[in-house]
Scaffold this active site. Sequence first.
Site, PDB file in Angstrom:
ATOM      1  N   SER A  98     -25.494  93.281  27.739  1.00 10.76           N
ATOM      2  CA  SER A  98     -24.534  93.937  28.630  1.00 10.76           C
ATOM      3  C   SER A  98     -25.114  95.114  29.410  1.00 10.76           C
ATOM      4  CB  SER A  98     -23.285  94.358  27.840  1.00 10.76           C
ATOM      5  OG  SER A  98     -22.638  93.199  27.346  1.00 10.76           O
TER       6      SER A  98
ATOM      7  N   GLU B 170     -31.846  92.361  20.945  1.00 12.66           N
ATOM      8  CA  GLU B 170     -30.535  92.042  21.495  1.00 12.66           C
ATOM      9  C   GLU B 170     -29.511  91.915  20.366  1.00 12.66           C
ATOM     10  OE1 GLU B 170     -30.789  89.991  25.539  1.00 12.66           O
ATOM     11  OE2 GLU B 170     -31.223  88.440  24.083  1.00 12.66           O
TER      12      GLU B 170
ATOM     13  N   HIS C 249     -34.157  83.003  21.819  1.00 14.35           N
ATOM     14  CA  HIS C 249     -32.934  83.675  22.288  1.00 14.35           C
ATOM     15  C   HIS C 249     -31.775  83.339  21.347  1.00 14.35           C
ATOM     16  CE1 HIS C 249     -29.452  84.681  24.733  1.00 14.35           C
ATOM     17  NE2 HIS C 249     -30.253  85.512  25.380  1.00 14.35           N
TER      18      HIS C 249
ATOM     19  N   GLY D  11     -28.596  89.414  31.341  1.00 12.86           N
ATOM     20  CA  GLY D  11     -27.943  88.122  31.545  1.00 12.86           C
ATOM     21  C   GLY D  11     -26.976  88.205  32.714  1.00 12.86           C
ATOM     22  N   GLY D  12     -25.706  88.444  32.415  1.00 15.47           N
ATOM     23  CA  GLY D  12     -24.629  88.418  33.405  1.00 15.47           C
ATOM     24  C   GLY D  12     -24.929  89.198  34.678  1.00 15.47           C
TER      25      GLY D  12
ATOM     26  N   TRP E 213     -31.039  83.750  33.666  1.00 17.59           N
ATOM     27  CA  TRP E 213     -29.912  83.120  34.370  1.00 17.59           C
ATOM     28  C   TRP E 213     -29.200  82.069  33.510  1.00 17.59           C
ATOM     29  CZ3 TRP E 213     -32.204  82.122  39.994  1.00 17.59           C
ATOM     30  CH2 TRP E 213     -32.383  83.365  40.617  1.00 17.59           C
ATOM     31  N   LYS E 214     -29.719  81.787  32.339  1.00 15.63           N
ATOM     32  CA  LYS E 214     -29.094  80.820  31.420  1.00 15.63           C
ATOM     33  C   LYS E 214     -28.750  79.515  32.155  1.00 15.63           C
ATOM     34  CE  LYS E 214     -27.671  84.670  28.608  1.00 15.63           C
ATOM     35  NZ  LYS E 214     -26.775  85.221  27.631  1.00 15.63           N
TER      36      LYS E 214
ATOM     37  N   GLY F 132     -23.136  89.501  26.487  1.00 13.23           N
ATOM     38  CA  GLY F 132     -22.041  88.945  27.286  1.00 13.23           C
ATOM     39  C   GLY F 132     -20.699  89.624  27.067  1.00 13.23           C
TER      40      GLY F 132
HETATM   41  P1  PGA Z   1     -25.919  89.863  28.944  1.00 12.80           P
HETATM   42  O1  PGA Z   1     -26.960  88.796  28.325  1.00 12.80           O
HETATM   43  O2  PGA Z   1     -26.709  90.823  29.784  1.00 12.80           O
HETATM   44  O3  PGA Z   1     -24.968  89.023  29.755  1.00 12.80           O
HETATM   45  O4  PGA Z   1     -25.247  90.548  27.796  1.00 12.80           O
HETATM   46  C1  PGA Z   1     -28.182  89.210  27.793  1.00 12.80           C
HETATM   47  C2  PGA Z   1     -28.927  88.027  27.216  1.00 12.80           C
HETATM   48  O5  PGA Z   1     -28.307  87.071  26.738  1.00 12.80           O
HETATM   49  O6  PGA Z   1     -30.164  88.020  27.196  1.00 12.80           O
END
Ligand code: PGA
Length: 257
Positions: free
Chosen positions: A214, A167, A95, A235-236, A10-11, A173
């Site tokens: 993503s 990643e 990360h 993430g998102g 969730w950052k 993102g």
């Molecule tokens: P994202 O982020 O799914 O929004 O691309 C992945 C992450 O930063 O671990």
Amino acid sequence: MKNIYIIANWKMQLNLKESIDLFNNIKQKFSHSEDVETVICPSYISLPDINRCKGGSKIRLGAQDVFWEDVGAYTGEISCEMLKDVGCNYTIIGHSDRRKYFKESDEMAHYKLRTVLKNSLVPIVCVGETFQERQEGKKEYAVISQITKAMSGIDLLGTEEIIVAYEPIWVIGSGRAINAEEAEYMHQVIKQALIDIFPVDITEKCFRIIYGGSINQTNIKTFLVQPNIKGVLVGGASLNPDEFLGIVSEAKREKCY
Ligand code: PGA
């Protein structure tokens, strides 16, 4: 270890109330499967409340980062013991956000990995190349170098669990994942790098390699049908409860039946 890991990061996207609401929303409709481990990594400050809301749910909790010392005068840092106190079983290490904004190095990832294993938390070690490294034909080199520096010198008994998240930084993102075959190839590269450090049987037992960048409920299928991709770091898409639960459902469908 589990067959598949679905990990939400969730950052720094949600305040305390938003975090609790999102967690409760996911928890309400969540159905557990023995083959799929679902882990949520909220902000540090929301972990105690979310741990209380969790109750008997099989959703696991993780942190987005951790420090490599157990105790001491380290202003602003959080130890493994503190994470365990608030119900964490997992923590992300290295990360790309941390590497980019806080200049975290592979050496720091190594120290953190050591401490996390010593404290019986499950590390999620992130690696991945920049767009420039990819354009220069150095993506394999970049990732092998990150793996080697983080992992070399770690002694494994075969009982540890370590997740490596591949990643590609330029995809995070962006809303556009790389194609699943390219991700599978990079998973093979990572697996080989691990086998160059650890015995093959230990590598098979202790490691799962997952993809991040993503991911959503539509594209996850193409990743999970690949033999070496054992889950995703999201993430998102993890901020939308229906989207995230859709990802978890797809994981159950793809790998369990
Ligand atoms: P994202 O982020 O799914 O929004 O691309 C992945 C992450 O930063 O671990």
